[in-house]
Write a protein that holds these residues in place. Sequence first.
Motif, PDB file in Angstrom:
ATOM      1  N   GLY A  48       0.835  -1.208   0.000  1.00  0.00           N
ATOM      2  CA  GLY A  48       0.000   0.000   0.000  1.00  0.00           C
ATOM      3  C   GLY A  48       0.865   1.252   0.000  1.00  0.00           C
ATOM      4  N   ILE A  49       1.928   1.231   0.773  1.00  0.00           N
ATOM      5  CA  ILE A  49       2.854   2.377   0.831  1.00  0.00           C
ATOM      6  C   ILE A  49       3.501   2.567  -0.552  1.00  0.00           C
ATOM      7  CG2 ILE A  49       5.048   3.205   1.846  1.00  0.00           C
ATOM      8  CD1 ILE A  49       2.781   3.308   3.882  1.00  0.00           C
ATOM      9  N   ALA A  50       3.917   1.447  -1.157  1.00  0.00           N
ATOM     10  CA  ALA A  50       4.574   1.518  -2.476  1.00  0.00           C
ATOM     11  C   ALA A  50       3.628   2.124  -3.510  1.00  0.00           C
ATOM     12  CB  ALA A  50       5.004   0.118  -2.905  1.00  0.00           C
ATOM     13  N   LYS A  51       2.352   1.747  -3.440  1.00  0.00           N
ATOM     14  CA  LYS A  51       1.390   2.279  -4.421  1.00  0.00           C
ATOM     15  C   LYS A  51       1.208   3.790  -4.256  1.00  0.00           C
ATOM     16  CE  LYS A  51      -1.283  -1.956  -5.063  1.00  0.00           C
ATOM     17  NZ  LYS A  51      -2.489  -2.655  -4.583  1.00  0.00           N
ATOM     18  N   ILE A  52       1.249   4.262  -3.009  1.00  0.00           N
ATOM     19  CA  ILE A  52       1.087   5.714  -2.786  1.00  0.00           C
ATOM     20  C   ILE A  52       2.296   6.481  -3.329  1.00  0.00           C
ATOM     21  CG2 ILE A  52       0.886   7.541  -1.022  1.00  0.00           C
ATOM     22  CD1 ILE A  52      -0.416   5.492   0.818  1.00  0.00           C
ATOM     23  N   ASP A 103       9.790  -7.928   6.372  1.00  0.00           N
ATOM     24  CA  ASP A 103       8.862  -7.927   5.224  1.00  0.00           C
ATOM     25  C   ASP A 103       9.580  -8.234   3.914  1.00  0.00           C
ATOM     26  OD1 ASP A 103       6.632  -7.219   6.760  1.00  0.00           O
ATOM     27  OD2 ASP A 103       7.165  -5.100   6.674  1.00  0.00           O
ATOM     28  N   SER A 104      10.846  -8.707   4.008  1.00  0.00           N
ATOM     29  CA  SER A 104      11.659  -8.841   2.788  1.00  0.00           C
ATOM     30  C   SER A 104      11.027  -9.804   1.766  1.00  0.00           C
ATOM     31  CB  SER A 104      13.077  -9.276   3.129  1.00  0.00           C
ATOM     32  OG  SER A 104      13.013 -10.504   3.792  1.00  0.00           O
ATOM     33  N   ASP A 105      10.196 -10.745   2.251  1.00  0.00           N
ATOM     34  CA  ASP A 105       9.545 -11.670   1.306  1.00  0.00           C
ATOM     35  C   ASP A 105       8.596 -10.942   0.346  1.00  0.00           C
ATOM     36  OD1 ASP A 105       8.052 -11.120   3.586  1.00  0.00           O
ATOM     37  OD2 ASP A 105       6.806 -12.910   3.348  1.00  0.00           O
ATOM     38  N   MET A 106       8.241  -9.699   0.668  1.00  0.00           N
ATOM     39  CA  MET A 106       7.318  -8.958  -0.213  1.00  0.00           C
ATOM     40  C   MET A 106       8.061  -8.163  -1.287  1.00  0.00           C
ATOM     41  SD  MET A 106       4.880  -7.198   2.629  1.00  0.00           S
ATOM     42  CE  MET A 106       4.405  -8.087   4.103  1.00  0.00           C
ATOM     43  N   SER A 107       9.394  -8.091  -1.169  1.00  0.00           N
ATOM     44  CA  SER A 107      10.171  -7.204  -2.041  1.00  0.00           C
ATOM     45  C   SER A 107       9.898  -7.417  -3.527  1.00  0.00           C
ATOM     46  CB  SER A 107      11.676  -7.374  -1.798  1.00  0.00           C
ATOM     47  OG  SER A 107      11.960  -7.080  -0.485  1.00  0.00           O
ATOM     48  N   ASN A 108       9.996  -8.682  -3.967  1.00  0.00           N
ATOM     49  CA  ASN A 108       9.833  -8.950  -5.408  1.00  0.00           C
ATOM     50  C   ASN A 108       8.463  -8.559  -5.914  1.00  0.00           C
ATOM     51  OD1 ASN A 108      12.381  -9.793  -5.752  1.00  0.00           O
ATOM     52  ND2 ASN A 108      11.914 -11.999  -5.561  1.00  0.00           N
ATOM     53  N   GLN A 109       7.455  -8.923  -5.112  1.00  0.00           N
ATOM     54  CA  GLN A 109       6.079  -8.618  -5.510  1.00  0.00           C
ATOM     55  C   GLN A 109       5.874  -7.096  -5.647  1.00  0.00           C
ATOM     56  OE1 GLN A 109       3.188  -9.714  -2.593  1.00  0.00           O
ATOM     57  NE2 GLN A 109       1.497  -9.639  -4.067  1.00  0.00           N
ATOM     58  N   ILE A 110       6.407  -6.345  -4.677  1.00  0.00           N
ATOM     59  CA  ILE A 110       6.255  -4.878  -4.727  1.00  0.00           C
ATOM     60  C   ILE A 110       6.998  -4.323  -5.945  1.00  0.00           C
ATOM     61  CG2 ILE A 110       6.749  -2.700  -3.527  1.00  0.00           C
ATOM     62  CD1 ILE A 110       6.467  -4.214  -0.865  1.00  0.00           C
ATOM     63  N   GLN A 111       8.211  -4.852  -6.144  1.00  0.00           N
ATOM     64  CA  GLN A 111       9.039  -4.405  -7.276  1.00  0.00           C
ATOM     65  C   GLN A 111       8.314  -4.661  -8.604  1.00  0.00           C
ATOM     66  OE1 GLN A 111      12.918  -4.994  -5.976  1.00  0.00           O
ATOM     67  NE2 GLN A 111      13.856  -4.987  -7.974  1.00  0.00           N
ATOM     68  N   ASN A 112       7.760  -5.879  -8.758  1.00  0.00           N
ATOM     69  CA  ASN A 112       7.077  -6.228 -10.011  1.00  0.00           C
ATOM     70  C   ASN A 112       5.834  -5.384 -10.232  1.00  0.00           C
ATOM     71  OD1 ASN A 112       8.996  -8.116 -10.447  1.00  0.00           O
ATOM     72  ND2 ASN A 112       7.799  -9.834  -9.623  1.00  0.00           N
ATOM     73  N   LYS A 113       5.101  -5.134  -9.172  1.00  0.00           N
ATOM     74  CA  LYS A 113       3.824  -4.429  -9.297  1.00  0.00           C
ATOM     75  C   LYS A 113       4.007  -2.920  -9.503  1.00  0.00           C
ATOM     76  CE  LYS A 113      -0.776  -4.533  -8.316  1.00  0.00           C
ATOM     77  NZ  LYS A 113      -1.792  -5.444  -8.709  1.00  0.00           N
ATOM     78  N   GLU A 172      12.448   0.024  -6.979  1.00  0.00           N
ATOM     79  CA  GLU A 172      13.501  -0.836  -6.466  1.00  0.00           C
ATOM     80  C   GLU A 172      13.205  -0.981  -4.959  1.00  0.00           C
ATOM     81  OE1 GLU A 172      18.360  -0.680  -6.815  1.00  0.00           O
ATOM     82  OE2 GLU A 172      17.177   1.140  -7.038  1.00  0.00           O
ATOM     83  N   VAL A 173      13.230  -2.208  -4.446  1.00  0.00           N
ATOM     84  CA  VAL A 173      12.855  -2.383  -3.033  1.00  0.00           C
ATOM     85  C   VAL A 173      14.013  -3.009  -2.255  1.00  0.00           C
ATOM     86  CG1 VAL A 173      11.179  -3.427  -1.446  1.00  0.00           C
ATOM     87  CG2 VAL A 173      10.436  -2.686  -3.713  1.00  0.00           C
ATOM     88  N   PHE A 174      14.371  -2.387  -1.138  1.00  0.00           N
ATOM     89  CA  PHE A 174      15.399  -2.947  -0.243  1.00  0.00           C
ATOM     90  C   PHE A 174      14.780  -3.190   1.110  1.00  0.00           C
ATOM     91  CE2 PHE A 174      18.002  -0.106  -3.015  1.00  0.00           C
ATOM     92  CZ  PHE A 174      18.687  -1.119  -3.660  1.00  0.00           C
TER      93      PHE A 174
END
Length: 315
Positions: free
Chosen positions: A251-255, A269-279, A283-285
């Motif tokens: 949600g933060i990434a979308k904003i 939350d690192s398991d979410m990195s790829n999903q956020i990056q793709n969507k 770049e997510v660290f």
Amino acid sequence: MITFLSGGTGTPKLIQGFRTILSDESLSVIVNTADDIWLSGIYISPDVDTILYLFSGLLDENKFWGIKNDTFNTLKMLHLLGFPTWFNLGDQDLAVNLFRTLMIQKGRSQEDIVKALSNLLNIESTIIPCTNNHIESRIITEKKGDIHFQEFWVKYKAKVNIKQVYIKNLESAEIPEAVRSTIEKSELIIIGPSNPVTSIGPIIRVREIAELLRKHKDKTIAISPLIGNKPVSGPTEMLMKAEGLESTPMGIAKIYKDYCSCLIIDKTDSDMSNQIQNKTGLEVFSEEILFKDTQDASRLACSILNRRELYDKYV
Ligand code: FO1
């Protein structure tokens, strides 16, 4: 120059970490003013003051607002005289806000007032209010009607149901010229871990700031204020849900996706990195974003500078 977009508690804590490794002259802060409020004839600018007190060494670092060891004698007298005193403004804090109010009455801009206070408090960094106009975060509640953010947060302790959040006067808000020049000359812009609705939201939604950030998104990074679905502090989750936003790192990434190129989320939350990056294309660290103390914040500061290859230049 490194510039922060800051609201109340979260971002000032991160800035304190940066201050342990960088000089104050190299830092600038564009601050939310939608928390500003008129009370008992005094114009109070809480987020700006937190940053002023941080850089001048006056900040009460237990609460992360107000002045350390301040007294509350004027508030007690105001109470006796029947004024509302749910907002705990200390005596020294009142003096600063009395100065601000008198300057406003003389027609001085918010930018000039912050500049004057910065000089008087011997501050070497650049502190700029996000707009010279009065903007205001308003919360529409089920039982208390349309109230100021400070009433929601301090008077009612966030124990009221939110129907909607809006920022009054946002459309007509204009930026101080220093906001433009600072964003343009900064090497790194950091959207701090403050709540994205009433702290960072009012800054990035000022039209000209939104345009500038879109143009400079490559040098802008954001730090999530959430760990899992929970905020590090404050009412972020409630406010995001009320706005129909998901209170998650996604949600933060979308904003923020149109305003920055990189998002830092918590290690857990690192398991979410790829999903956020793709969507979102960001770049997510993942890093430890919960600061127990200034040392934790300075560790994150070092890591941000390293990732941006700015460590050797600044430190
Ligand atoms: N926060 C509180 O929770 N209670 C208070 O009584 C309070 C007083 C106060 C006085 C001056 C000031 O600059 C900040 C103050 N805050 C208080 C903090 C403020 O309400 C919020 O934390 C920020 O506006 C959110 O960013």
